[in-house]
Design a protein around this motif. Structure first.
Motif, PDB file in Angstrom:
ATOM      1  N   GLU A  11       0.827  -1.207   0.000  1.00 16.75           N
ATOM      2  CA  GLU A  11       0.000   0.000   0.000  1.00 16.75           C
ATOM      3  C   GLU A  11       0.861   1.257   0.000  1.00 16.75           C
ATOM      4  O   GLU A  11       0.574   2.232  -0.693  1.00 16.75           O
ATOM      5  CB  GLU A  11      -0.950  -0.002   1.207  1.00 16.75           C
ATOM      6  N   ARG A  12       1.950   1.231   0.783  1.00 21.25           N
ATOM      7  CA  ARG A  12       2.867   2.388   0.813  1.00 21.25           C
ATOM      8  C   ARG A  12       3.504   2.610  -0.548  1.00 21.25           C
ATOM      9  O   ARG A  12       3.620   3.736  -1.005  1.00 21.25           O
ATOM     10  CB  ARG A  12       3.951   2.174   1.869  1.00 21.25           C
ATOM     11  N   ARG A  13       3.903   1.525  -1.188  1.00 22.72           N
ATOM     12  CA  ARG A  13       4.510   1.644  -2.525  1.00 22.72           C
ATOM     13  C   ARG A  13       3.514   2.223  -3.522  1.00 22.72           C
ATOM     14  O   ARG A  13       3.868   3.059  -4.350  1.00 22.72           O
ATOM     15  CB  ARG A  13       5.004   0.281  -2.998  1.00 22.72           C
ATOM     16  N   GLU A  14       2.276   1.760  -3.451  1.00 25.51           N
ATOM     17  CA  GLU A  14       1.238   2.276  -4.348  1.00 25.51           C
ATOM     18  C   GLU A  14       1.014   3.765  -4.132  1.00 25.51           C
ATOM     19  O   GLU A  14       0.891   4.535  -5.079  1.00 25.51           O
ATOM     20  CB  GLU A  14      -0.082   1.522  -4.138  1.00 25.51           C
ATOM     21  N   ARG A  15       0.952   4.179  -2.857  1.00 24.75           N
ATOM     22  CA  ARG A  15       0.761   5.608  -2.561  1.00 24.75           C
ATOM     23  C   ARG A  15       1.948   6.429  -3.047  1.00 24.75           C
ATOM     24  O   ARG A  15       1.783   7.514  -3.594  1.00 24.75           O
ATOM     25  CB  ARG A  15       0.543   5.822  -1.062  1.00 24.75           C
ATOM     26  N   LEU A  16       3.159   5.902  -2.841  1.00 27.28           N
ATOM     27  CA  LEU A  16       4.353   6.600  -3.294  1.00 27.28           C
ATOM     28  C   LEU A  16       4.350   6.732  -4.813  1.00 27.28           C
ATOM     29  O   LEU A  16       4.610   7.814  -5.351  1.00 27.28           O
ATOM     30  CB  LEU A  16       5.612   5.858  -2.832  1.00 27.28           C
ATOM     31  N   ALA A  17       4.040   5.653  -5.511  1.00 34.28           N
ATOM     32  CA  ALA A  17       4.007   5.681  -6.978  1.00 34.28           C
ATOM     33  C   ALA A  17       2.964   6.677  -7.472  1.00 34.28           C
ATOM     34  O   ALA A  17       3.225   7.453  -8.399  1.00 34.28           O
ATOM     35  CB  ALA A  17       3.727   4.287  -7.530  1.00 34.28           C
ATOM     36  N   ALA A  18       1.791   6.677  -6.846  1.00 30.72           N
ATOM     37  CA  ALA A  18       0.734   7.613  -7.245  1.00 30.72           C
ATOM     38  C   ALA A  18       1.176   9.050  -7.001  1.00 30.72           C
ATOM     39  O   ALA A  18       0.947   9.937  -7.829  1.00 30.72           O
ATOM     40  CB  ALA A  18      -0.557   7.314  -6.493  1.00 30.72           C
ATOM     41  N   GLY A  19       1.827   9.296  -5.886  1.00 33.66           N
ATOM     42  CA  GLY A  19       2.320  10.639  -5.579  1.00 33.66           C
ATOM     43  C   GLY A  19       3.367  11.108  -6.565  1.00 33.66           C
ATOM     44  O   GLY A  19       3.359  12.262  -7.015  1.00 33.66           O
ATOM     45  N   LEU A  20       4.281  10.217  -6.928  1.00 34.88           N
ATOM     46  CA  LEU A  20       5.312  10.574  -7.913  1.00 34.88           C
ATOM     47  C   LEU A  20       4.701  10.855  -9.275  1.00 34.88           C
ATOM     48  O   LEU A  20       5.073  11.825  -9.942  1.00 34.88           O
ATOM     49  CB  LEU A  20       6.351   9.455  -8.020  1.00 34.88           C
ATOM     50  N   ARG A  21       3.751  10.020  -9.698  1.00 35.21           N
ATOM     51  CA  ARG A  21       3.088  10.260 -10.978  1.00 35.21           C
ATOM     52  C   ARG A  21       2.387  11.611 -10.976  1.00 35.21           C
ATOM     53  O   ARG A  21       2.452  12.366 -11.938  1.00 35.21           O
ATOM     54  CB  ARG A  21       2.075   9.153 -11.275  1.00 35.21           C
ATOM     55  N   ARG A  22       1.740  11.917  -9.865  1.00 38.73           N
ATOM     56  CA  ARG A  22       1.013  13.185  -9.751  1.00 38.73           C
ATOM     57  C   ARG A  22       1.988  14.368  -9.826  1.00 38.73           C
ATOM     58  O   ARG A  22       1.757  15.339 -10.527  1.00 38.73           O
ATOM     59  CB  ARG A  22       0.226  13.200  -8.438  1.00 38.73           C
ATOM     60  N   GLN A  23       3.116  14.273  -9.129  1.00 38.66           N
ATOM     61  CA  GLN A  23       4.081  15.371  -9.114  1.00 38.66           C
ATOM     62  C   GLN A  23       4.783  15.538 -10.453  1.00 38.66           C
ATOM     63  O   GLN A  23       4.980  16.656 -10.915  1.00 38.66           O
ATOM     64  CB  GLN A  23       5.109  15.154  -8.015  1.00 38.66           C
TER      65      GLN A  23
END
Length: 77
Positions: free
Chosen positions: A18-30
């Motif tokens: 879940e942490r990896r998914e949130r991190l990946a989503a955050g990076l894509r967004r940024q």
């Protein structure tokens, strides 16, 4: 006690996922923000050459279109 450790291991792995998914989503967004895109285009490594063959320009245009459609579909969610 062994049973709890096993359960914690499964939950820990799930939490890591879940942490990896949130991190990946955050990076894509940024990385997908207009400000970041403008900044990257200003860097020499990300600029396209004016004298590249037309075929490569067409491929880059197609890639830009695909990226825009993916970004638009994420915004609609």
């Amino acid at each position: 006690m062994t049973r709890n450790n096993g359960d914690r291991g499964k939950n820990g792995a799930r939490n890591d996922d879940e942490r990896r998914e949130r991190l990946a989503a955050g990076l894509r967004r940024q990385f997908g923000t207009e400000a970041t895109i403008r900044f990257l285009r200003a860097l020499p490594a990300f600029r396209t050459e004016n004298d590249i063959p037309d075929r490569f320009k067409e491929l880059l245009d197609r890639l830009d279109g695909i990226e825009r459609s993916v970004a638009a579909s994420r915004l609609r969610r």
